[in-house]
Design a protein around this motif. Sequence first.
Motif, mmCIF file in Angstrom:
data_model
loop_
_atom_site.group_PDB
_atom_site.id
_atom_site.type_symbol
_atom_site.label_atom_id
_atom_site.label_comp_id
_atom_site.label_asym_id
_atom_site.label_seq_id
_atom_site.Cartn_x
_atom_site.Cartn_y
_atom_site.Cartn_z
ATOM 1 N N UNK A 85 -11.783 76.280 29.326
ATOM 2 C CA UNK A 85 -12.026 74.909 29.259
ATOM 3 C C UNK A 85 -13.571 74.595 29.787
ATOM 4 N N UNK A 86 -14.111 73.736 29.033
ATOM 5 C CA UNK A 86 -15.519 73.356 29.664
ATOM 6 C C UNK A 86 -15.174 72.388 30.715
ATOM 7 N N UNK A 87 -15.469 72.484 32.007
ATOM 8 C CA UNK A 87 -14.974 71.700 33.287
ATOM 9 C C UNK A 87 -15.839 70.530 33.530
ATOM 10 N N UNK A 123 -4.202 71.065 42.839
ATOM 11 C CA UNK A 123 -5.791 71.957 42.834
ATOM 12 C C UNK A 123 -5.289 73.235 42.723
ATOM 13 N N UNK A 124 -4.400 74.018 43.362
ATOM 14 C CA UNK A 124 -4.223 75.284 43.054
ATOM 15 C C UNK A 124 -3.729 75.859 41.599
ATOM 16 N N UNK A 125 -3.086 74.858 41.143
ATOM 17 C CA UNK A 125 -2.482 74.887 39.780
ATOM 18 C C UNK A 125 -3.650 74.995 38.648
ATOM 19 N N UNK A 126 -5.026 74.818 38.618
ATOM 20 C CA UNK A 126 -5.894 74.843 37.877
ATOM 21 C C UNK A 126 -6.690 73.767 37.600
ATOM 22 N N UNK A 127 -7.789 73.803 36.694
ATOM 23 C CA UNK A 127 -8.424 72.695 36.389
ATOM 24 C C UNK A 127 -7.821 71.439 35.781
ATOM 25 N N UNK A 128 -6.820 71.419 35.217
ATOM 26 C CA UNK A 128 -5.954 70.311 34.682
ATOM 27 C C UNK A 128 -5.176 69.726 35.670
ATOM 28 N N UNK A 174 -25.561 53.435 36.974
ATOM 29 C CA UNK A 174 -25.773 54.693 37.534
ATOM 30 C C UNK A 174 -24.794 55.730 36.477
ATOM 31 N N UNK A 175 -24.791 56.934 37.242
ATOM 32 C CA UNK A 175 -23.995 57.918 36.544
ATOM 33 C C UNK A 175 -23.967 58.984 37.366
ATOM 34 N N UNK A 176 -23.124 59.933 36.976
ATOM 35 C CA UNK A 176 -22.830 61.168 37.769
ATOM 36 C C UNK A 176 -22.178 62.263 36.961
ATOM 37 N N UNK A 177 -21.452 62.933 37.546
ATOM 38 C CA UNK A 177 -20.735 64.228 36.884
ATOM 39 C C UNK A 177 -19.365 64.444 37.296
ATOM 40 N N UNK A 178 -18.521 64.663 36.264
ATOM 41 C CA UNK A 178 -16.934 64.653 36.529
ATOM 42 C C UNK A 178 -16.575 66.180 36.414
ATOM 43 N N UNK A 179 -15.643 66.647 37.039
ATOM 44 C CA UNK A 179 -15.066 68.154 36.906
ATOM 45 C C UNK A 179 -13.445 67.857 36.527
ATOM 46 N N UNK A 180 -13.283 68.577 35.464
ATOM 47 C CA UNK A 180 -11.621 68.679 35.462
ATOM 48 C C UNK A 180 -11.532 69.511 33.837
ATOM 49 N N UNK A 181 -10.283 69.445 33.439
ATOM 50 C CA UNK A 181 -9.927 70.113 32.081
ATOM 51 C C UNK A 181 -10.051 68.905 31.415
ATOM 52 N N UNK A 182 -11.234 68.642 30.363
ATOM 53 C CA UNK A 182 -11.098 67.423 29.587
ATOM 54 C C UNK A 182 -10.746 67.695 28.140
ATOM 55 N N UNK A 183 -10.067 68.825 28.032
ATOM 56 C CA UNK A 183 -9.671 69.316 26.635
ATOM 57 C C UNK A 183 -10.813 69.717 25.646
#
Length: 316
Positions: free
Chosen positions: A156-158, A111-116, A139-148
């Motif tokens: 990064x766009x999260x 977590x504290x190491x960044x989005x990735x 259905x569907x939703x939203x995901x948050x991370x470093x997706x490249x």
Amino acid sequence: MKKGLLISLIFVFLLTIPLIAQNENDGTHYIPLLKYDFLSLDSQNIHSPGAGLVIQSDEVLFVGLYTRHSFKEPLLFNYPEVYHSIDILYDAQKNRHQYLGIFKSESDQPVYGGLKTFQTAVAYGYELIHRQNYSLVLGGGLAVSDFGIELSNGKPWPLIPVPLIRMKYSSKRIETKFEFLTTPNIDLTIGPQSQFRFIGECRMDQFRDIRDLIFECSLAYRFFPVDHPMGDFAGISVGVKNDNYGAFDLGDYEVVYLEKDESIEIHYNAVFGTIDFTLLKITGGYAFNGRELYREVDTRDIGEGYFLSIECMYQF
């Protein structure tokens, strides 16, 4: 901003615990669990103690699990030797409406190491088909991370949209389940009401080579029939699997590594046996084709050996 986002995400998941406790149904169960995994290969040993909590009612399921992974032999590229896994699932349904939240972090700096170093997603699904032995949820939703995906400034766009697909089928002879949120997962049981059963599970988190197909197939024997007063309490099984540790994404450091995206993952194949008493489950067997995968491209053969897994739980 980054710290505020992470704190908010953790806070949202922590709020799910009292929500479950306030469920109108009085049949809420609290199940603490402990686990310990040990993998011993020619060139590497990994100790993985963990603990977690399951809270379950008719309409809500919450699962939280933390595991610490300690590598006993030095890793390449001066990588750290201790990593952490955090897995959180919130799964709720009301009539035909389903709500899903997941949080997953595998890193030396979770977590504290960044989005990735973490992934989280929230999703909503509606049960389009509801029959006695078959259901379909879309259905569907939203995901948050470093997706490249990078912005013009290199950051990064999260946030990305993700689909939610859930299909279930059950009969006296077969039970199967397919789920897709961020990755596909398939479960299959042949003879679910028989004392002899075939059980298969597979998922694919990456699409690089055949080792990314994580699976476990086993032939199980339950000591008691389904209509016995003891219920489906105990049994034994034998099987084969392709399993992994990670991938662990290294967090942000003041000292820059050789490459931009540093990660390590352990793959191994195994044949195993399991003794399952529900409250206590012990699995062990022969492990082979072990490898360390660095940066998704560099590999090191770590040989063969054995693995042991112990899981304990108790229901309140």
